[in-house]
Design a protein around this motif. Structure first.
Motif, mmCIF file in Angstrom:
data_model
loop_
_atom_site.group_PDB
_atom_site.id
_atom_site.type_symbol
_atom_site.label_atom_id
_atom_site.label_comp_id
_atom_site.label_asym_id
_atom_site.label_seq_id
_atom_site.Cartn_x
_atom_site.Cartn_y
_atom_site.Cartn_z
ATOM 1 N N LYS A 66 3.470 30.359 -7.318
ATOM 2 C CA LYS A 66 3.405 29.725 -8.771
ATOM 3 C C LYS A 66 1.754 29.664 -9.002
ATOM 4 N N ASN A 67 1.226 29.225 -10.168
ATOM 5 C CA ASN A 67 -0.210 28.947 -10.664
ATOM 6 C C ASN A 67 0.061 27.164 -10.688
ATOM 7 N N LEU A 68 -0.730 26.693 -9.846
ATOM 8 C CA LEU A 68 -0.520 25.140 -9.629
ATOM 9 C C LEU A 68 -0.976 24.917 -10.325
ATOM 10 N N LEU A 69 -2.265 25.063 -10.625
ATOM 11 C CA LEU A 69 -3.894 24.907 -11.267
ATOM 12 C C LEU A 69 -3.275 24.731 -13.135
ATOM 13 N N PRO A 70 -2.476 25.243 -14.007
ATOM 14 C CA PRO A 70 -2.766 24.230 -14.804
ATOM 15 C C PRO A 70 -2.251 23.238 -15.092
ATOM 16 N N MET A 71 -0.757 22.988 -14.016
ATOM 17 C CA MET A 71 -0.413 21.686 -13.777
ATOM 18 C C MET A 71 -1.574 20.604 -13.478
ATOM 19 N N LYS A 72 -2.327 20.958 -12.715
ATOM 20 C CA LYS A 72 -3.303 20.270 -11.609
ATOM 21 C C LYS A 72 -4.226 19.523 -13.232
ATOM 22 N N LEU A 73 -4.635 20.764 -13.841
ATOM 23 C CA LEU A 73 -5.089 20.633 -15.043
ATOM 24 C C LEU A 73 -4.920 19.753 -16.096
ATOM 25 N N PHE A 74 -3.820 19.559 -16.711
ATOM 26 C CA PHE A 74 -2.553 18.642 -17.580
ATOM 27 C C PHE A 74 -3.043 17.023 -17.037
ATOM 28 N N PHE A 75 -2.211 17.232 -16.252
ATOM 29 C CA PHE A 75 -2.089 15.763 -14.867
ATOM 30 C C PHE A 75 -4.050 15.246 -15.117
ATOM 31 N N ALA A 76 -4.764 16.142 -14.202
ATOM 32 C CA ALA A 76 -5.890 15.494 -14.635
ATOM 33 C C ALA A 76 -6.637 14.987 -15.840
ATOM 34 N N LEU A 77 -6.403 15.586 -17.184
ATOM 35 C CA LEU A 77 -6.128 15.789 -18.398
ATOM 36 C C LEU A 77 -5.661 14.367 -18.901
ATOM 37 N N VAL A 78 -4.081 14.196 -18.416
ATOM 38 C CA VAL A 78 -3.904 12.824 -18.712
ATOM 39 C C VAL A 78 -4.141 11.871 -17.541
ATOM 40 N N ALA A 79 -4.970 11.897 -16.566
ATOM 41 C CA ALA A 79 -5.521 10.643 -15.984
ATOM 42 C C ALA A 79 -7.050 10.846 -16.775
ATOM 43 N N VAL A 80 -7.552 10.569 -16.981
ATOM 44 C CA VAL A 80 -8.978 11.219 -18.459
ATOM 45 C C VAL A 80 -8.511 10.126 -19.337
ATOM 46 N N SER A 81 -6.883 11.658 -19.559
ATOM 47 C CA SER A 81 -6.632 9.920 -21.264
ATOM 48 C C SER A 81 -5.849 8.452 -20.954
#
Length: 176
Positions: free
Chosen positions: A122-137
């Protein structure tokens, strides 16, 4: 003043002061959690990356609520690997065909869970980017809430005192 109005006013006041008290903790968890999303707090197998000590300490505080790293026991494979490798080599030499010893790679054997199961990774990068967006938000939302607490409060000194308490109380708890 009606009961509903008093309840709403009390709810807003409790929300304001609890929110201001929690600002430092929310920012801490959002930032350290965002960094942990990309595994910046730990060394991975086969990598030369070593995390900065401050980042490893903050991640430990985030995950274990302490800054004292537990003593890790050595893995059984690492301690038993040299003895097991020599035993495997001896047994393979004894059971070889045509007098030629069978060669096996040095190190621990690969178990069924370590092998490629045929499924694509699985490509985990999209989920990691989503959680990074959650942290920034979460950081931005927390900071805008703090701004509104100062902007719309009639007691900025009280808001500052509660904010300082939100910083000091966890630091004191960390020391004891």
């Amino acid at each position: 003043m009606s009961t509903n109005h008093r309840f709403l006013k009390l709810s807003r006041t409790v929300h304001l002061y609890l929110g201001v008290f929690m600002v430092p903790a929310l920012l801490f968890f959002a930032i350290t959690g965002g960094l942990q999303t990309f595994s910046l707090h730990e060394t991975t197998r086969g990598s030369s990356y070593t995390p900065p000590a401050w980042l490893a300490t903050l991640a430990l505080l985030h995950k274990k609520q302490t800054t004292v790293a537990p003593v890790r026991k050595p893995r059984p494979q690492e301690t038993a690997a040299p003895a097991a490798a020599s035993a495997v080599a001896a047994s393979s030499a004894a059971s070889s065909t045509n007098g030629v010893p069978e060669t096996r790679p040095a190190g621990p054997s690969v178990g069924p869970s370590d092998r490629d199961s045929g499924r694509p990774k699985k490509n985990l990068l999209p989920m990691k980017l989503f959680f990074a967006l959650v942290a920034v938000s979460l950081c931005l939302s927390t900071l805008t809430g703090l701004y509104m607490a100062y902007r719309y409060s009639r007691k900025p000194v009280l808001v500052t005192g509660i904010l300082v308490a939100g910083i000091v109380v966890p630091l004191l708890l960390l020391l004891f």
